[in-house]
Design an enzyme around this catalytic site. Structure first.
Site, PDB file in Angstrom:
ATOM      1  N   HIS A 127      47.772  84.349  29.326  1.00 41.53           N
ATOM      2  CA  HIS A 127      48.517  85.196  30.478  1.00 41.53           C
ATOM      3  C   HIS A 127      48.976  84.942  31.580  1.00 41.53           C
ATOM      4  O   HIS A 127      50.659  84.762  31.552  1.00 41.53           O
ATOM      5  CB  HIS A 127      47.835  85.846  30.478  1.00 41.53           C
ATOM      6  N   GLU A 128      48.270  84.200  32.671  1.00 42.31           N
ATOM      7  CA  GLU A 128      49.124  83.028  33.420  1.00 42.31           C
ATOM      8  C   GLU A 128      49.117  81.908  33.590  1.00 42.31           C
ATOM      9  O   GLU A 128      50.124  81.412  34.072  1.00 42.31           O
ATOM     10  CB  GLU A 128      48.056  83.165  34.404  1.00 42.31           C
ATOM     11  N   HIS A 146      53.283  83.588  32.664  1.00 44.77           N
ATOM     12  CA  HIS A 146      53.877  83.917  33.669  1.00 44.77           C
ATOM     13  C   HIS A 146      54.795  81.757  34.232  1.00 44.77           C
ATOM     14  O   HIS A 146      55.175  81.694  34.953  1.00 44.77           O
ATOM     15  CB  HIS A 146      53.014  84.001  34.757  1.00 44.77           C
ATOM     16  N   HIS A 170      57.445  80.676  32.419  1.00 40.68           N
ATOM     17  CA  HIS A 170      58.371  81.471  32.684  1.00 40.68           C
ATOM     18  C   HIS A 170      59.162  81.142  34.080  1.00 40.68           C
ATOM     19  O   HIS A 170      60.715  80.805  34.268  1.00 40.68           O
ATOM     20  CB  HIS A 170      58.249  82.755  33.210  1.00 40.68           C
TER      21      HIS A 170
HETATM   22 ZN   LIG Z   1      50.463  89.041  34.555  1.00 42.25          ZN
END
Ligand SMILES: [Zn+2]
Length: 693
Positions: free
Chosen positions: A476-477, A480, A483
Site C-alpha cells: 500500500h505505502e 503512494h 505515485h
Molecule cells: Zn494510504
C-alpha cells in the site's frame, strides 16, 4: 537572537536545514537548527513575496507563478526534514521546538491563502493563459487549482464576510481539538479492575501484561484494563467472559456522551452541534448550499447525489451478503448474538475455517525476500529497478536508500526506507514527500520519498519476518511512493500526490495492495527462513479464501459510517439543527445488519469526521477502493504484467499529479467510466442486484 542578524550565506553553512541542494543531511540536523531555519526562510519568503507583489511588470507564468512555486518548494525543503524527524526520531527537545514552530507555519499559510493581491496575480495570469499544448495544460490546471483554493479560503469575500469566515475557521479548529480532548478524557475516565483470573480468560498475554502493570502502579492486585483502542479490541475479540465484553462495549460506544458509565462528564453533543452549524455557515459564506457541496469542490465525485447513490448501491448489494454472514455466524453459535458477541464469535469461526495464523505464516516471509518480490512487481510493471545506495546520510543506521532506475538506465528518483519500530518513532506506516519534483533552470530536480513502516526489529541473525497484513501495508505505502516518484509534472503544487482529489489519492496505494494477494506474487516472495521452502499451496489457498471472510458485514459497516457522515453534512438545516439521531436511525434502517442498542452514541466519538480530517469525506475510503479494484481488474483481464496496460496506468494515473481531471484520466486508462463490480467480486459479493438474486 543571533540568527536574526546572521547573514543568510553564513547561516546556510552552519545550519544544515538551509542546505537545500541534494538529499537532506539528516544526521547533522539538531533541534536548535529548526526555529532559526524556519524564521529565516519565512522572512525571506515574505520579503520576496512582497517584491513580487510590488514589481512593476506584466505578470506572466514565468515571472510570477514559477517564483511562487519556488518559494513553496524552498519552504518544503526546510520543513520536510523537520516534520520527518519529528515522526521517526523524536526527542523532547525536537517536539518542543516543532510545536513552537507550527503556529508560525500556519500563520504564514493563512496569510498566503487570504492575500487578495496574490489572488489577483493568479487571476491575471490565468486570464492570459490559453492552453495550446500539454505543457500549457499543466499550467492551466495549476492556475485553476490555485484560484479554486483561494476561493475556498474566502479570499474574494467582502471585508466583513472575510473576517467572519476567518473567525469561523479558527473556531472550528478549536472545536475539533475540543472534540478530540473529550474523547480522550472520557476514555481515561473509565477502567475495569479485575481480580478473578477466569474473567480475563482468552485475552492475549501482551494485553494482560500491560493491565497487570497498571494494577501494580495503583497498588492493586490483578489487572486494570483501560479503555484504549488495543485493549478494547482485544477484549471484544478474545475475552471469553460475556459480561466483561458487554461492559467494555457499553463504555466504548457511549464515550463522550450523556450515556454510559461516565455519562455526561465529557459530553461532545454540544461541540458536535456547534461544529455542524459553523461548517454550514462557512460553506454558505463562500457560496455553497452546504458543507458537503463545499467539500466536493475539490473532490473527484461530482455532486451530492452521485455520492449518495454510490453508497446506497453498495449497501443494496452488500446487505444480503452481510445478512447471510450474520445468519451463518448465529447458526454456528446456536443463538442470536448481541453486538458485543459478534467480534468474539467471528474470530472463533474464522479460526475454525481458516486454520492459518500470523505466527504460522511469518517464517515464510523474511523481509529481504518480500522486498525482492515487491521490486520485481515494479520491474515487471514499469521496467523500473531499485538500486540500493550505501553512501547516503541517514538518521538511523538501519535505514536504507534506493535509487529508482528506468529501462534506459537513468535515475528517476529515490526513496528512504525506514522499516523498524523504535521507541522514538510514531506507530503505523506511511509515505511522505522528502523532495518534490520540479524543473529549475532547465534541470529536473528528482523526487524523493520516505517509505516508513513499524516492523518488529529482528534479534539474532535472522531477518525480520512479516505477517501477511504487514505485507499488504508495505505494498500500500509503496503505491503512494510510486505515485510520488513517477510523476512527470514539473510544478511542485500539482506534482505527485499534490493537487490530487482527496477521494482519489488512495487509488494508487489500494491498487498496489492487490498484488500482495496475487498467488504468483505471494508464492514468489515466500521463502521459509529455516527450510528455504516457498509457502505450501494449502496455506496459500487458505490465505486467499480468508480475504473475503465477512466482507459483507465489513462493507455495510463502512457504508453506514459513510452515509451518516454524508447525510448530516448534505442535509443540514439551520432551522432544525443536525438531527444526528434521526439521520443515524434512518441510515441504520436502510443499511445496517447489526442493530446497536439504544444507548449507543457512536457519533460522539467519531473522530474522523468531528475531529477534522474526514468531514463529508468518509465515503472516500470506498470510493477509492472501487477505482483501485476496477483498475486492477484491467490487469487481470489483460494479464497481470501486461506492459501496455501498465504503461496506460502509469501515464494516466501515476504520472499526472493534479494536472488532469481524474475521472477523465481514469476513463482514458480504462476505456470506460469506473465500475463497482470488480470491488464486489474481489469481496466475494454476488453482483446481481438483490431483487434478481
Ligand atoms: Zn494510504
Amino acid at each position: 537572537m543571533t540568527h536574526a542578524t546572521t547573514p543568510a550565506s553564513h547561516s546556510a553553512i552552519t545550519n544544515p536545514l538551509l542546505h537545500t541542494q541534494g538529499l537532506p543531511p539528516f544526521s547533522q540536523i539538531r533541534p536548535e537548527h529548526v526555529e532559526a531555519a524556519l524564521d529565516e526562510t519565512l522572512a525571506k519568503s515574505r520579503k520576496e513575496l512582497e517584491q513580487l507583489l510590488e514589481a512593476d511588470m506584466v505578470p506572466d507564468f514565468e515571472n510570477t507563478i514559477l517564483p511562487l512555486e519556488d518559494l513553496h518548494e524552498r519552504l518544503h525543503r526546510v520543513w520536510s526534514p523537520v516534520s520527518h524527524l519529528q515522526m521517526v526520531a523524536n526527542s523532547p527537545e525536537l517536539r518542543e521546538v516543532y510545536n513552537r514552530c507550527l503556529p508560525k507555519l500556519s500563520r504564514y499559510s493563512t496569510e498566503i491563502s487570504q492575500d487578495e493581491r496574490l489572488y489577483q496575480l493568479y487571476k491575471t495570469v490565468a486570464e492570459q493563459n490559453s492552453p495550446s499544448n500539454t505543457e500549457d495544460d499543466q499550467r492551466t490546471q495549476l492556475l485553476q487549482h490555485a484560484l479554486r483554493d483561494f476561493h475556498l479560503a474566502g479570499v474574494d469575500l467582502p471585508k466583513d464576510k472575510k473576517a467572519r469566515f476567518k473567525q469561523v475557521m479558527e473556531d472550528l479548529s478549536g472545536l475539533h481539538a475540543k472534540f478530540e480532548q473529550n474523547v480522550l478524557d472520557s476514555m481515561s475516565a473509565w477502567e475495569h479492575h479485575e481480580i478473578s483470573a477466569p474473567r480475563v480468560s482468552g485475552i492475549p498475554n501482551a494485553v494482560l501484561e500491560v493491565a497487570a502493570a497498571n494494577a501494580v502502579e495503583q497498588g492493586k492486585d490483578g489487572w486494570v484494563l483501560r479503555l484504549d483502542q488495543p485493549t478494547y479490541v482485544a477484549v471484544l475479540t478474545y475475552a471469553d467472559d460475556d459480561r466483561l465484553r458487554q461492559d467494555f462495549y457499553e463504555a466504548w460506544v457511549t464515550r463522550a456522551s450523556e450515556q454510559g458509565p461516565v455519562g455526561g462528564a465529557h459530553d461532545n453533543t454540544h461541540v458536535m452541534e456547534d461544529i455542524m452549524a459553523l461548517r454550514h455557515e462557512a460553506a454558505n459564506l463562500v457560496g455553497f448550499r452546504n458543507y458537503a457541496e463545499y467539500a466536493l469542490a475539490s473532490r473527484m465525485a461530482g455532486d451530492i447525489n452521485e455520492v449518495t447513490e454510490f453508497l446506497l448501491h453498495l449497501a443494496a448489494v452488500a446487505k444480503p451478503a452481510a445478512e447471510r454472514e450474520l445468519a451463518e455466524l448465529q447458526a454456528w453459535v446456536g443463538r442470536p448474538l448481541s453486538p458485543w458477541d459478534i467480534g468474539y464469535y467471528s474470530e472463533k469461526l474464522r479460526l475454525e475455517r481458516f486454520s492459518i495464523s500470523d505466527e504460522e505464516l511469518r517464517p515464510y516471509f523474511p523481509l529481504p525476500r518480500v522486498m525482492d518480490g515487491l521490486f520485481s512487481v515494479m520491474e515487471k510493471l514499469y521496467g523500473i529497478r531499485a538500486r540500493e545506495q550505501h553512501d547516503i546520510d541517514r538518521w538511523q543506521n538501519d535505514v536504507h536508500y534506493y535509487a529508482l532506475i528506468n529501462d534506459a538506465d537513468e535515475e528517476i528518483g529515490g526513496f528512504f526506507m525506514d522499516m523498524y519500530a523504535r521507541p522514538n518513532k510514531r506507530p503505523g506506516a506511511w509515505m511522505d514527500e522528502c523532495i518534490l519534483r520540479r524543473r529549475t533552470n532547465g534541470e529536473i530536480q528528482l523526487p524523493v520519498a520516505h517509505l516508513v513502516c513499524n516492523l518488529t526489529k529482528p534479534t539474532g541473525n535472522k531477518p525480520a519476518q512479516l505477517s501477511h497484513d504487514e505485507i499488504v501495508t508495505l505494498f500500500h505505502e509503496f503505491g503512494h511512493t510510486l505515485h510520488h516518484l513517477l510523476t512527470r509534472v514539473d510544478y511542485p503544487s500539482v506534482s505527485g500526490i499534490n493537487g490530487v482529489p482527496w477521494d482519489a489519492v488512495e487509488l494508487p496505494s489500494q491498487f498496489m495492495e492487490n498484488f500482495a494477494w496475487d498467488p504468483d506474487v505471494v508464492r514468489g516472495m515466500s521463502q521459509h527462513v529455516d527450510t528455504g521452502k516457498p509457502l505450501p499451496e494449502e496455506l496459500l489457498n487458505q490465505l486467499e479464501a480468508s480475504r473475503v471472510f465477512q466482507s459483507g458485514l465489513q462493507m455495510v459497516r463502512q457504508v453506514e459510517f459513510s452515509l451518516f457522515d454524508w447525510r448530516i453534512h448534505s442535509e443540514y438545516d439551520p432551522a432544525k439543527g443536525p438531527r444526528f439521531r434521526e439521520i443515524l436511525a434512518q441510515v441504520r434502517d436502510r443499511v445496517a445488519v447489526i442493530k446497536p442498542p439504544s444507548f449507543s452514541r457512536f457519533a460522539n466519538s467519531f473522530s474522523h469526521i468531528f475531529g477534522g480530517g474526514y468531514a463529508a469525506g468518509y465515503y472516500s475510503y470506498k470510493w477509492a477502493e472501487v477505482l483501485a479494484a476496477d483498475a486492477f481488474s484491467a490487469f487481470e483481464e489483460r494479464g497481470l504484467f501486461d506492459r501496455e496496460i501498465a504503461d496506460r496506468f502509469r501515464q494516466n494515473i501515476l504520472e499526472i499529479g493534479g494536472t488532469r481531471d481524474i475521472g477523465e484520466a481514469f476513463r482514458m486508462f480504462r476505456g470506460r467510466a469506473p465500475r463497482i463490480e470488480p470491488l464486489l467480486a474481489q469481496a466475494g459479493i454476488n453482483t446481481l442486484p438483490p431483487d434478481n438474486s
